[in-house]
Scaffold this active site. Structure first.
Site, PDB file in Angstrom:
ATOM      1  CB  SER A  65      -0.856   0.023   1.237  1.00  0.00           C
ATOM      2  OG  SER A  65      -1.928   0.873   1.124  1.00  0.00           O
TER       3      SER A  65
ATOM      4  CG  ASP B 148      -6.075  -2.264  -4.748  1.00  0.00           C
ATOM      5  OD1 ASP B 148      -6.641  -1.352  -3.863  1.00  0.00           O
ATOM      6  OD2 ASP B 148      -4.817  -2.308  -4.790  1.00  0.00           O
TER       7      ASP B 148
ATOM      8  CG  HIS C  31      -5.653  -1.702  -0.713  1.00  0.00           C
ATOM      9  ND1 HIS C  31      -4.769  -1.360  -1.692  1.00  0.00           N
ATOM     10  CD2 HIS C  31      -5.253  -1.273   0.389  1.00  0.00           C
ATOM     11  CE1 HIS C  31      -3.898  -0.457  -1.133  1.00  0.00           C
ATOM     12  NE2 HIS C  31      -4.036  -0.458   0.110  1.00  0.00           N
TER      13      HIS C  31
END
Length: 460
Positions: free
Chosen positions: A246, A400, A430
């Site tokens: 991330s 995501d 995600h």
């Protein structure tokens, strides 16, 4: 305390916008508000367009305006199934349904405490997530250190090695809001053990107290300190890798770019980017349209992190979504790298419609142009910089919000001759890596991601 069961209130019920506390009781009734459901700002059920979400088995929470449609799971694909059949939730859907209250409960409690000015939501959520006891691995030595004021964790395999080991600098994810050294402890242990590497996990400072560029500067400083101490830790200077998930993946690339002009330091051998945040400019790409309401990162929470990190007034949200925060010449300059034409057609078949950008809002541009800084958007660095970056392992997830960041970055590197190993998780979303070693809540995808990372490291 009672819990709302499957016979709860009808979906679509609007709840008062005034913050209140309440509990579920009996057959889905909220004390004081019969037939109302718990909802939370900026959190959505799977695949719905609502501003809030209803969630069963949450004991007490913050209520806000929302329109909820419960038990709809259409946006989570059947490919997530671990033996499930059509017509109901698959096993993976049930796991995600169980995982979400864990996050939602702490998030909503944090919102309550923030409203009461007791503490910020991010600080409370981090406190709750860090309550989970750390697991010890008998094959890995873990040492807590400080590089100046920056806390770090060092992971070293216990097994003897007659040659220097690979080194990994790991930057955890969480949007600079969540995540910590503790939340990614198991991941770092696994990487160290399976790849025989010395892993340094960086505990950079986060929101809300520390905004841009504090987190990135902490990571750069810790990385430089590590690179200057490789002989102390028995690390091979020719095999140092930066890695992150991330926001940590974006930091990994930023670190690579920043250290290109440091000839006195060992060169970074490779970068591993797991569903990385790589640009803070364009929010109209296919994945932003297709996955805007998919947990665990929906558009509302992503914008919250973005606006807090850059200290931007959240009132610009709709302006930014329409692309009116940047002038036409900026879009023209970067469209060659950010345009949807750079994304393979198979990723544009579902629920994507090109959106025309609205005329510039100059006031918004003055406040948001910090997003163009390469320490926020490494994806838009010039070719001269990108072509010097080290070999990359890129992991993207189909469900995501940020999927297209990885696809665009992959194309840029490949076009410039930088070697890329790409893994696309068709059943990934995600944050899925963080479910690793969470028992029933673990998704098989998290293991595949870690295996791909280890395989890449072992080939270097």
């Amino acid at each position: 305390m009672g819990w709302a069961g499957p016979g709860g209130p009808a979906p679509g019920r609007e709840v008062t916008s005034r913050p209140r506390l309440g509990v579920f009781w009996g057959r889905g009734t909220l004390t004081g508000w019969p037939e109302a459901r718990f909802v939370g700002p900026g959190v959505n059920c799977l695949g719905k367009e609502d501003e809030g979400a209803a969630w069963a088995k949450v004991g007490w929470t913050y209520c806000s305006v929302a329109r909820v449609h419960v038990d709809t799971w259409s946006s989570l694909p059947s490919s997530h199934s671990a033996g499930g059949t059509g017509g109901g939730c698959t096993r993976a859907q049930h796991r995600l349904k169980s995982f979400r209250p864990h996050f939602l409960l702490s998030h909503q409690q944090g919102m309550i405490f923030e409203k009461l000015r007791i503490c910020s939501m991010p600080r409370f959520v981090r406190f709750m997530h860090d309550l989970r006891p750390l697991k010890e691995d008998p094959d890995v030595v873990v040492t807590d250190l400080r590089y100046g004021t920056i806390p770090v964790k060092l992971y070293q395999p216990k097994a003897f090695s007659c040659i220097p080991r690979p080194g990994i600098v790991f930057y955890h994810g969480g949007g600079a809001v969540l995540g910590s050294l503790k939340t990614h402890h198991v991941i770092c242990c696994h990487l160290s053990k399976k790849s025989g590497s010395v892993v340094l996990s960086v505990g950079y400072r986060r929101l809300p107290q520390h905004k841009f560029p504090v987190a990135v500067r902490d990571c750069i400083a810790a990385t430089i300190h590590f690179l200057k101490s490789l002989n102390v830790y028995g690390v091979d200077p020719d095999r140092v890798v930066v890695c992150g998930d991330s926001v940590g993946g974006g930091v990994a690339t930023i670190v690579c770019q920043k250290l290109l002009d440091c000839p006195d330091l060992p060169k970074i051998r490779a970068q591993i980017l797991v569903y990385a945040i790589l640009q803070a400019v364009d929010f109209q790409s296919p994945s932003y349209q297709q996955n805007r309401n998919i947990p665990l990162l929906n558009w509302n929470f992503a914008f919250y992190c973005w606006s807090c990190y850059l200290d931007i007034n959240p009132s610009w949200k709709s302006t930014i979504m329409k692309g009116a925060h940047l002038p036409a010449e900026v879009w023209e300059k970067y469209s060659k790298w950010l345009g949807a034409e750079n994304i393979p057609e198979r990723f544009k078949k579902k629920s994507y419609r090109p959106m025309p950008r609205e005329p510039l809002n100059e006031a918004a541009y003055l406040e948001t142009n910090l997003a163009l800084d390469l320490m926020n958007s490494p994806l838009i660095a010039e070719d001269e910089v990108m072509s010097q970056l080290p070999e990359a392992c890129i992991v993207s997830c189909e469900y995501d919000l940020l999927r297209d960041h990885s696809l665009l970055f992959k194309k840029r590197l490949e076009d410039l001759g930088v070697p890329v190993t790409w893994h696309h998780m068709e059943d990934g979303f995600h944050g899925v890596l963080s479910t690793f070693d969470m028992g029933y809540l673990q998704f098989p995808c998290s293991t595949r991601i870690l295996n791909a990372m280890v395989h890449f490291l072992n080939k270097l």
